[in-house]
Design a protein around this motif. Structure first.
Motif, PDB file in Angstrom:
ATOM      1  N   PRO A   1      21.556 104.267  83.505  1.00 54.57           N
ATOM      2  CA  PRO A   1      21.373 103.799  84.632  1.00 54.57           C
ATOM      3  C   PRO A   1      20.331 104.598  85.626  1.00 54.57           C
ATOM      4  O   PRO A   1      19.845 103.930  86.633  1.00 54.57           O
ATOM      5  N   LEU A   2      19.789 105.830  85.121  1.00 49.70           N
ATOM      6  CA  LEU A   2      18.981 106.676  85.721  1.00 49.70           C
ATOM      7  C   LEU A   2      17.475 106.180  85.594  1.00 49.70           C
ATOM      8  O   LEU A   2      16.970 105.411  84.785  1.00 49.70           O
TER       9      LEU A   2
ATOM     10  N   ALA B   1      29.511 108.680  74.888  1.00 46.53           N
ATOM     11  CA  ALA B   1      28.416 108.328  74.559  1.00 46.53           C
ATOM     12  C   ALA B   1      28.269 107.401  73.131  1.00 46.53           C
ATOM     13  O   ALA B   1      28.123 106.589  72.872  1.00 46.53           O
ATOM     14  N   VAL B   2      29.083 108.281  72.171  1.00 40.43           N
ATOM     15  CA  VAL B   2      29.449 107.555  70.791  1.00 40.43           C
ATOM     16  C   VAL B   2      30.110 106.316  70.999  1.00 40.43           C
ATOM     17  O   VAL B   2      29.878 105.364  70.200  1.00 40.43           O
ATOM     18  N   ALA B   3      31.205 106.302  71.825  1.00 35.93           N
ATOM     19  CA  ALA B   3      31.862 105.161  72.079  1.00 35.93           C
ATOM     20  C   ALA B   3      31.014 104.042  72.355  1.00 35.93           C
ATOM     21  O   ALA B   3      31.137 102.840  71.972  1.00 35.93           O
ATOM     22  N   ALA B   4      30.081 104.163  73.443  1.00 36.18           N
ATOM     23  CA  ALA B   4      29.084 103.165  73.767  1.00 36.18           C
ATOM     24  C   ALA B   4      28.160 102.820  72.813  1.00 36.18           C
ATOM     25  O   ALA B   4      28.245 101.685  72.661  1.00 36.18           O
ATOM     26  N   VAL B   5      27.840 103.525  72.055  1.00 36.12           N
ATOM     27  CA  VAL B   5      26.850 103.235  71.072  1.00 36.12           C
ATOM     28  C   VAL B   5      27.424 102.419  69.824  1.00 36.12           C
ATOM     29  O   VAL B   5      26.940 101.460  69.412  1.00 36.12           O
TER      30      VAL B   5
ATOM     31  N   VAL C   1      22.465 113.745  75.764  1.00 33.49           N
ATOM     32  CA  VAL C   1      23.258 112.856  75.283  1.00 33.49           C
ATOM     33  C   VAL C   1      22.958 112.428  73.874  1.00 33.49           C
ATOM     34  O   VAL C   1      23.983 112.185  72.932  1.00 33.49           O
ATOM     35  N   ILE C   2      21.626 112.129  73.631  1.00 35.45           N
ATOM     36  CA  ILE C   2      21.149 111.872  72.163  1.00 35.45           C
ATOM     37  C   ILE C   2      21.582 112.620  71.141  1.00 35.45           C
ATOM     38  O   ILE C   2      22.020 112.317  70.156  1.00 35.45           O
TER      39      ILE C   2
ATOM     40  N   PRO D   1      26.547 102.682  81.698  1.00 41.68           N
ATOM     41  CA  PRO D   1      26.748 104.130  82.395  1.00 41.68           C
ATOM     42  C   PRO D   1      27.110 105.078  81.696  1.00 41.68           C
ATOM     43  O   PRO D   1      26.832 106.240  81.843  1.00 41.68           O
ATOM     44  N   ARG D   2      27.901 104.853  80.537  1.00 40.04           N
ATOM     45  CA  ARG D   2      28.235 105.945  79.339  1.00 40.04           C
ATOM     46  C   ARG D   2      27.152 106.599  78.809  1.00 40.04           C
ATOM     47  O   ARG D   2      27.283 107.491  77.898  1.00 40.04           O
ATOM     48  N   LEU D   3      25.865 106.059  79.080  1.00 39.95           N
ATOM     49  CA  LEU D   3      24.842 106.593  78.233  1.00 39.95           C
ATOM     50  C   LEU D   3      23.795 107.485  79.394  1.00 39.95           C
ATOM     51  O   LEU D   3      22.715 107.747  79.190  1.00 39.95           O
ATOM     52  N   SER D   4      24.546 107.617  80.750  1.00 48.02           N
ATOM     53  CA  SER D   4      23.787 108.309  81.640  1.00 48.02           C
ATOM     54  C   SER D   4      23.744 109.865  81.266  1.00 48.02           C
ATOM     55  O   SER D   4      24.567 110.399  80.431  1.00 48.02           O
ATOM     56  N   GLU D   5      22.873 110.574  81.894  1.00 49.79           N
ATOM     57  CA  GLU D   5      22.558 112.105  81.858  1.00 49.79           C
ATOM     58  C   GLU D   5      24.127 112.895  82.080  1.00 49.79           C
ATOM     59  O   GLU D   5      25.157 112.314  82.639  1.00 49.79           O
TER      60      GLU D   5
END
Length: 238
Positions: free
Chosen positions: A56-57, A128-132, A157-158, A79-83
């Motif tokens: 979201p950033l 992050a892993v859950a979101a991906v 995150v990556i 949102p789970r991929l946010s910084e």
């Protein structure tokens, strides 16, 4: 399962300033980052995309904006991929933070690092892993095993997602380098992920697209194999 392009946002106004931006608002791309965002359209011209998912950033949204416009794709905000929420460290100079006792923990044992007033790196990897994996499963169900999709997120995150895909403990994730505007690629299968590229800056990414099934197999939905090729891959056949 599908193939995911892990794109770090282009260079931001904070990247060159020696400041930890974190989730601070209104941190956008600098001139170099804007050029990197524009170049993505050509870099990915040979890659059909089934979806775009972004942090979201602002800097991530700006990075994928030219690509989304060129492809006519909607951007899904996750949102789970946010910084990382760096808490009290947000907005501080890195040279000052390097003197903090927690700095050594972040470097040597990141799985134990919890930022004051923020979150822990172990939590970052979990979310992050859950979101991906959830987005990958959804896109696979909608578009098939040969689908390719892109997410735009942040360096740590990556790196945490790549560590999981490589089967590494989070304490090893600082060995992975993820530059601004770099591309890393993971293909998920039923039993294991395959890491195809890490920190890639090349101008031609068509090689990451899964090969089309052989004609005799096109009548049924053949799944990509979860087996690794003994002796190493022989390369694409199309």
């Amino acid at each position: 399962m599908a193939t995911v392009i892990l794109l770090r946002h282009g260079r931001s106004t904070a990247n060159g300033s020696g400041v930890l931006a974190g989730r601070a608002p209104r941190v956008g791309l600098d001139e170099t980052g804007q050029a990197q965002a524009g170049a993505l359209v050509e870099r990915l011209s040979g890659v059909p995309l089934a979806g775009l998912v972004t942090s979201p950033l602002l800097r991530c949204k700006q990075t994928v904006a030219p690509l989304a416009t060129a492809r006519g794709l909607d951007r899904l905000t996750e949102p789970r991929l946010s910084e990382v929420d760096y808490g009290d460290w947000t907005g501080r100079e890195l040279r000052t933070l390097a003197k903090e006792p927690l700095w050594r923990v972040v470097q040597a044992h990141p799985s134990a690092a919890v930022f004051p007033g923020g979150e822990g790196l172990a939590n970052v990897q979990t979310r992050a892993v859950a979101a991906v994996r959830e987005h990958d499963a959804t896109i696979t169900a909608q578009h098939g095993d040969g689908a390719v999709w892109l997410l735009c997120s942040h360096g740590d995150v990556i790196k945490s997602v790549l560590a999981d895909a490589l089967g590494q403990h989070l304490d090893s994730f600082q060995r992975i380098v993820v530059d601004p505007a770099s591309v890393s690629v993971v293909r998920y299968t039923e039993t294991r992920p395959f890491v195809l590229r890490v920190n890639d800056h090349s101008s031609d990414l068509a090689g990451i697209v899964p090969p089309k099934p052989e004609p005799k197999r096109r009548r049924r939905a053949a799944k990509l194999s979860s087996d690794a090729e003994v002796g190493g891959s022989t390369g694409r056949k199309d």
